[in-house]
Design a protein around this motif. Structure first.
Motif, PDB file in Angstrom:
ATOM      1  N   PRO A 274       0.826  -1.212   0.000  1.00 61.50           N
ATOM      2  CA  PRO A 274       0.000   0.000   0.000  1.00 61.50           C
ATOM      3  C   PRO A 274       0.859   1.260   0.000  1.00 61.50           C
ATOM      4  CG  PRO A 274      -0.877  -1.607   1.537  1.00 61.50           C
ATOM      5  CD  PRO A 274       0.433  -2.170   1.049  1.00 61.50           C
ATOM      6  N   ALA A 275       0.508   2.233  -0.860  1.00 63.13           N
ATOM      7  CA  ALA A 275       1.290   3.471  -0.951  1.00 63.13           C
ATOM      8  C   ALA A 275       1.053   4.322   0.301  1.00 63.13           C
ATOM      9  CB  ALA A 275       0.873   4.242  -2.208  1.00 63.13           C
ATOM     10  N   THR A 276       2.130   4.897   0.824  1.00 62.35           N
ATOM     11  CA  THR A 276       2.000   5.808   1.971  1.00 62.35           C
ATOM     12  C   THR A 276       1.514   7.167   1.455  1.00 62.35           C
ATOM     13  OG1 THR A 276       4.243   6.648   1.679  1.00 62.35           O
ATOM     14  CG2 THR A 276       3.988   4.696   3.098  1.00 62.35           C
ATOM     15  N   ASP A 277       1.119   8.056   2.378  1.00 58.69           N
ATOM     16  CA  ASP A 277       0.680   9.392   1.961  1.00 58.69           C
ATOM     17  C   ASP A 277       1.798  10.114   1.214  1.00 58.69           C
ATOM     18  OD1 ASP A 277      -1.768   8.951   3.003  1.00 58.69           O
ATOM     19  OD2 ASP A 277      -1.456  10.109   4.857  1.00 58.69           O
ATOM     20  N   GLU A 278       3.018   9.930   1.675  1.00 59.89           N
ATOM     21  CA  GLU A 278       4.163  10.580   1.021  1.00 59.89           C
ATOM     22  C   GLU A 278       4.335  10.067  -0.421  1.00 59.89           C
ATOM     23  OE1 GLU A 278       8.893  11.051   2.028  1.00 59.89           O
ATOM     24  OE2 GLU A 278       7.580  10.160   3.538  1.00 59.89           O
ATOM     25  N   GLN A 279       4.165   8.755  -0.593  1.00 58.16           N
ATOM     26  CA  GLN A 279       4.304   8.166  -1.936  1.00 58.16           C
ATOM     27  C   GLN A 279       3.136   8.598  -2.842  1.00 58.16           C
ATOM     28  OE1 GLN A 279       4.641   4.157  -0.517  1.00 58.16           O
ATOM     29  NE2 GLN A 279       6.859   4.080  -0.866  1.00 58.16           N
ATOM     30  N   LYS A 280       1.939   8.741  -2.241  1.00 63.07           N
ATOM     31  CA  LYS A 280       0.797   9.217  -3.043  1.00 63.07           C
ATOM     32  C   LYS A 280       1.045  10.650  -3.512  1.00 63.07           C
ATOM     33  CE  LYS A 280      -2.705   6.274  -0.934  1.00 63.07           C
ATOM     34  NZ  LYS A 280      -3.836   6.150  -0.025  1.00 63.07           N
ATOM     35  N   ALA A 281       1.647  11.462  -2.642  1.00 60.46           N
ATOM     36  CA  ALA A 281       1.957  12.851  -3.014  1.00 60.46           C
ATOM     37  C   ALA A 281       3.010  12.874  -4.130  1.00 60.46           C
ATOM     38  CB  ALA A 281       2.451  13.609  -1.789  1.00 60.46           C
ATOM     39  N   LEU A 282       3.972  11.967  -4.045  1.00 60.92           N
ATOM     40  CA  LEU A 282       5.006  11.863  -5.081  1.00 60.92           C
ATOM     41  C   LEU A 282       4.364  11.497  -6.427  1.00 60.92           C
ATOM     42  CD1 LEU A 282       8.276  11.539  -5.418  1.00 60.92           C
ATOM     43  CD2 LEU A 282       7.697   9.118  -5.507  1.00 60.92           C
ATOM     44  N   PHE A 283       3.414  10.574  -6.379  1.00 61.53           N
ATOM     45  CA  PHE A 283       2.690  10.158  -7.583  1.00 61.53           C
ATOM     46  C   PHE A 283       2.006  11.369  -8.224  1.00 61.53           C
ATOM     47  CE2 PHE A 283      -1.299   8.740  -9.563  1.00 61.53           C
ATOM     48  CZ  PHE A 283      -0.818   7.827 -10.491  1.00 61.53           C
ATOM     49  N   HIS A 284       1.300  12.148  -7.394  1.00 61.23           N
ATOM     50  CA  HIS A 284       0.599  13.320  -7.924  1.00 61.23           C
ATOM     51  C   HIS A 284       1.586  14.328  -8.505  1.00 61.23           C
ATOM     52  CE1 HIS A 284      -3.586  12.608  -7.314  1.00 61.23           C
ATOM     53  NE2 HIS A 284      -3.365  12.143  -6.111  1.00 61.23           N
ATOM     54  N   ALA A 285       2.689  14.517  -7.821  1.00 62.96           N
ATOM     55  CA  ALA A 285       3.688  15.483  -8.302  1.00 62.96           C
ATOM     56  C   ALA A 285       4.209  15.071  -9.681  1.00 62.96           C
ATOM     57  CB  ALA A 285       4.841  15.587  -7.298  1.00 62.96           C
ATOM     58  N   ALA A 286       4.269  13.743  -9.915  1.00 70.52           N
ATOM     59  CA  ALA A 286       4.826  13.257 -11.182  1.00 70.52           C
ATOM     60  C   ALA A 286       3.813  13.295 -12.323  1.00 70.52           C
ATOM     61  CB  ALA A 286       5.359  11.830 -11.005  1.00 70.52           C
ATOM     62  N   VAL A 287       2.526  13.052 -12.033  1.00 71.56           N
ATOM     63  CA  VAL A 287       1.569  12.901 -13.141  1.00 71.56           C
ATOM     64  C   VAL A 287       0.635  14.092 -13.357  1.00 71.56           C
ATOM     65  CG1 VAL A 287       1.545  10.380 -12.912  1.00 71.56           C
ATOM     66  CG2 VAL A 287      -0.295  11.718 -11.863  1.00 71.56           C
ATOM     67  N   ASP A 288       0.386  14.905 -12.314  1.00 72.43           N
ATOM     68  CA  ASP A 288      -0.694  15.896 -12.418  1.00 72.43           C
ATOM     69  C   ASP A 288      -0.487  16.908 -13.536  1.00 72.43           C
ATOM     70  OD1 ASP A 288      -1.995  14.591 -10.483  1.00 72.43           O
ATOM     71  OD2 ASP A 288      -1.919  16.181  -8.964  1.00 72.43           O
ATOM     72  N   SER A 289       0.752  17.342 -13.753  1.00 75.37           N
ATOM     73  CA  SER A 289       0.971  18.386 -14.754  1.00 75.37           C
ATOM     74  C   SER A 289       0.718  17.868 -16.174  1.00 75.37           C
ATOM     75  CB  SER A 289       2.397  18.927 -14.647  1.00 75.37           C
ATOM     76  OG  SER A 289       3.279  17.877 -14.880  1.00 75.37           O
ATOM     77  N   TYR A 290       0.724  16.543 -16.365  1.00 73.59           N
ATOM     78  CA  TYR A 290       0.522  15.977 -17.705  1.00 73.59           C
ATOM     79  C   TYR A 290      -0.920  16.165 -18.176  1.00 73.59           C
ATOM     80  CZ  TYR A 290       0.647  12.659 -21.570  1.00 73.59           C
ATOM     81  OH  TYR A 290       0.564  12.075 -22.797  1.00 73.59           O
ATOM     82  N   GLY A 291      -1.850  16.169 -17.214  1.00 73.16           N
ATOM     83  CA  GLY A 291      -3.231  16.502 -17.571  1.00 73.16           C
ATOM     84  C   GLY A 291      -4.074  15.343 -18.054  1.00 73.16           C
ATOM     85  N   MET A 292      -3.446  14.318 -18.636  1.00 70.14           N
ATOM     86  CA  MET A 292      -4.271  13.239 -19.202  1.00 70.14           C
ATOM     87  C   MET A 292      -4.368  12.031 -18.281  1.00 70.14           C
ATOM     88  SD  MET A 292      -3.191  13.655 -23.143  1.00 70.14           S
ATOM     89  CE  MET A 292      -3.901  12.189 -23.857  1.00 70.14           C
ATOM     90  N   ILE A 293      -3.744  12.126 -17.105  1.00 69.10           N
ATOM     91  CA  ILE A 293      -3.831  11.011 -16.164  1.00 69.10           C
ATOM     92  C   ILE A 293      -4.543  11.515 -14.922  1.00 69.10           C
ATOM     93  CG2 ILE A 293      -2.516   9.339 -14.791  1.00 69.10           C
ATOM     94  CD1 ILE A 293      -0.174   9.854 -16.757  1.00 69.10           C
ATOM     95  N   ARG A 294      -5.739  10.977 -14.654  1.00 72.18           N
ATOM     96  CA  ARG A 294      -6.433  11.324 -13.411  1.00 72.18           C
ATOM     97  C   ARG A 294      -6.615  10.038 -12.635  1.00 72.18           C
ATOM     98  NH1 ARG A 294     -11.338  13.393 -14.758  1.00 72.18           N
ATOM     99  NH2 ARG A 294     -11.785  13.567 -12.555  1.00 72.18           N
ATOM    100  N   ALA A 295      -5.725   9.825 -11.675  1.00 67.97           N
ATOM    101  CA  ALA A 295      -5.708   8.543 -10.978  1.00 67.97           C
ATOM    102  C   ALA A 295      -5.170   8.721  -9.559  1.00 67.97           C
ATOM    103  CB  ALA A 295      -4.824   7.562 -11.747  1.00 67.97           C
ATOM    104  N   GLU A 296      -5.502   7.757  -8.698  1.00 65.73           N
ATOM    105  CA  GLU A 296      -4.984   7.744  -7.328  1.00 65.73           C
ATOM    106  C   GLU A 296      -4.109   6.505  -7.158  1.00 65.73           C
ATOM    107  OE1 GLU A 296      -5.286  10.077  -5.122  1.00 65.73           O
ATOM    108  OE2 GLU A 296      -6.690  11.276  -6.322  1.00 65.73           O
ATOM    109  N   ALA A 297      -2.917   6.706  -6.582  1.00 71.27           N
ATOM    110  CA  ALA A 297      -2.012   5.580  -6.344  1.00 71.27           C
ATOM    111  C   ALA A 297      -2.580   4.693  -5.243  1.00 71.27           C
ATOM    112  CB  ALA A 297      -0.643   6.110  -5.944  1.00 71.27           C
ATOM    113  N   GLU A 298      -2.516   3.386  -5.476  1.00 71.42           N
ATOM    114  CA  GLU A 298      -2.995   2.455  -4.443  1.00 71.42           C
ATOM    115  C   GLU A 298      -1.850   1.665  -3.834  1.00 71.42           C
ATOM    116  OE1 GLU A 298      -6.225   0.234  -6.302  1.00 71.42           O
ATOM    117  OE2 GLU A 298      -7.619   1.780  -5.581  1.00 71.42           O
ATOM    118  N   THR A 299      -1.074   0.999  -4.693  1.00 74.78           N
ATOM    119  CA  THR A 299       0.074   0.244  -4.169  1.00 74.78           C
ATOM    120  C   THR A 299       1.317   0.651  -4.949  1.00 74.78           C
ATOM    121  OG1 THR A 299      -0.298  -1.596  -5.689  1.00 74.78           O
ATOM    122  CG2 THR A 299      -1.336  -1.748  -3.506  1.00 74.78           C
ATOM    123  N   VAL A 300       2.499   0.290  -4.415  1.00 72.47           N
ATOM    124  CA  VAL A 300       3.741   0.709  -5.057  1.00 72.47           C
ATOM    125  C   VAL A 300       4.881  -0.243  -4.721  1.00 72.47           C
ATOM    126  CG1 VAL A 300       4.392   2.251  -3.138  1.00 72.47           C
ATOM    127  CG2 VAL A 300       5.241   2.737  -5.448  1.00 72.47           C
TER     128      VAL A 300
END
Ligand SMILES: Cc1cc2nc3c(=O)[nH]c(=O)nc-3n(C[C@H](O)[C@H](O)[C@H](O)COP(=O)(O)O)c2cc1C
Length: 256
Positions: free
Chosen positions: A188-214
């Motif tokens: 399971p992804a920690t809050d810190e890892q979920k934030a890292l996921f958002h930092a990596a994908v959000d600016s791309y615009g075409m990926i709207r997703a929430e990290a679950e495991t890593v």
């Protein structure tokens, strides 16, 4: 007999499998990978050219590409090279609609690549090497499709080091390299890892997703993460993210 063997060993380079780079690139990202491979391997390079060039306008290319995907494949100019002289073909293309671009479809329809080793490479907006390789295997049942390389158009600066690793790991060029470790098991992804996921994908615009495991591994550039994420519209995707020792996190590939 002796003289023939002596000749073969003298020839050295000539006895090795002959390789060539054949690629299509509309906007030069795939071309950058193609040129890197050709330079590092010291082999010829040839590009596939459509008879009618594509419009520089993205939407116009999308519309034309969609028509072509539906069956009206584009004409391409003849390649000025005898492919029968080569054993290994590095085959490069941009990803269009999840697979190789239509000029490559035309090329594959007309070329005889039976018995050859094919090394696919591509550039893409977010992902697609895996689907295109499955399609290549279907299009070229009598060729051997070797592991490939893909890069996001937004990460062209990564090409020199990644192509170097790719060619060494594939045994195409000599040199030391440290094989990447396996990812740790998905957890399971920690809050810190979920934030890292958002930092990596959000600016791309075409990926709207929430990290679950890593899963995580160390790589020379920093840390690499393989996220399993749930998309807003339902499906599950896998997203590779690099968190470099210096600089911002960036996603490198999305698998659907
Ligand atoms: C018609 C068209 C369709 C595309 N479809 C996809 C796609 O399905 N997935 C993707 O990740 N990128 C897609 N892209 C982005 C291209 O793969 C990306 O810009 C690529 O690096 C272009 O390579 P080039 O500079 O060699 O032409 C598409 C681009 C075009 C023009």
């Amino acid at each position: 007999m002796l003289s023939v063997m002596a000749l073969a060993s003298c020839a050295g380079k000539g006895a090795a499998p002959k390789a060539i780079v054949v690629y299509y690139s509309q906007l030069n990202s795939t071309k950058a990978v193609a040129e890197q491979i050709a330079t590092k391997m010291d082999i010829p390079i040839v590009s596939i050219e459509p008879v009618v060039p594509y419009d520089d306008d993205f939407n116009a290319t999308i519309q034309r590409g969609q028509k072509e995907m539906a069956g009206e494949l584009p004409e391409i100019k003849p390649l000025n090279v005898k492919l029968e002289d080569y054993d290994v073909i590095f085959l490069g293309y941009p990803i269009w609609f999840g697979t190789y671009a239509t000029p490559m479809m035309t090329f594959l329809k007309n070329a005889n690549l039976a018995g050859k080793k094919i090394v696919p490479f591509c550039s893409f907006g977010s992902g697609g090497l895996n689907t295109s390789v499955n399609d290549l295997k279907k299009a070229l049942p009598d060729s051997e499709i070797l592991p490939g390389y893909g890069v996001r158009a937004a990460r062209l600066d990564a090409i020199p080091s990644e192509v170097d690793y790719f060619l060494k790991a594939g045994g195409f060029i000599k040199g030391d390299f440290t094989p990447y470790a396996d990812f740790s098991a998905q957890a399971p992804a920690t809050d810190e890892q979920k934030a890292l996921f958002h930092a990596a994908v959000d600016s791309y615009g075409m990926i709207r997703a929430e990290a679950e495991t890593v899963g995580v591994r160390d790589i020379p550039a920093g840390k690499e993460y393989l996220f399993t994420a749930r998309e807003a519209q339902g499906g599950t995707i896998q997203v590779y993210v690099i968190d470099p020792t210096s600089g911002d996190p960036v996603f490198t590939q999305v698998l659907r």
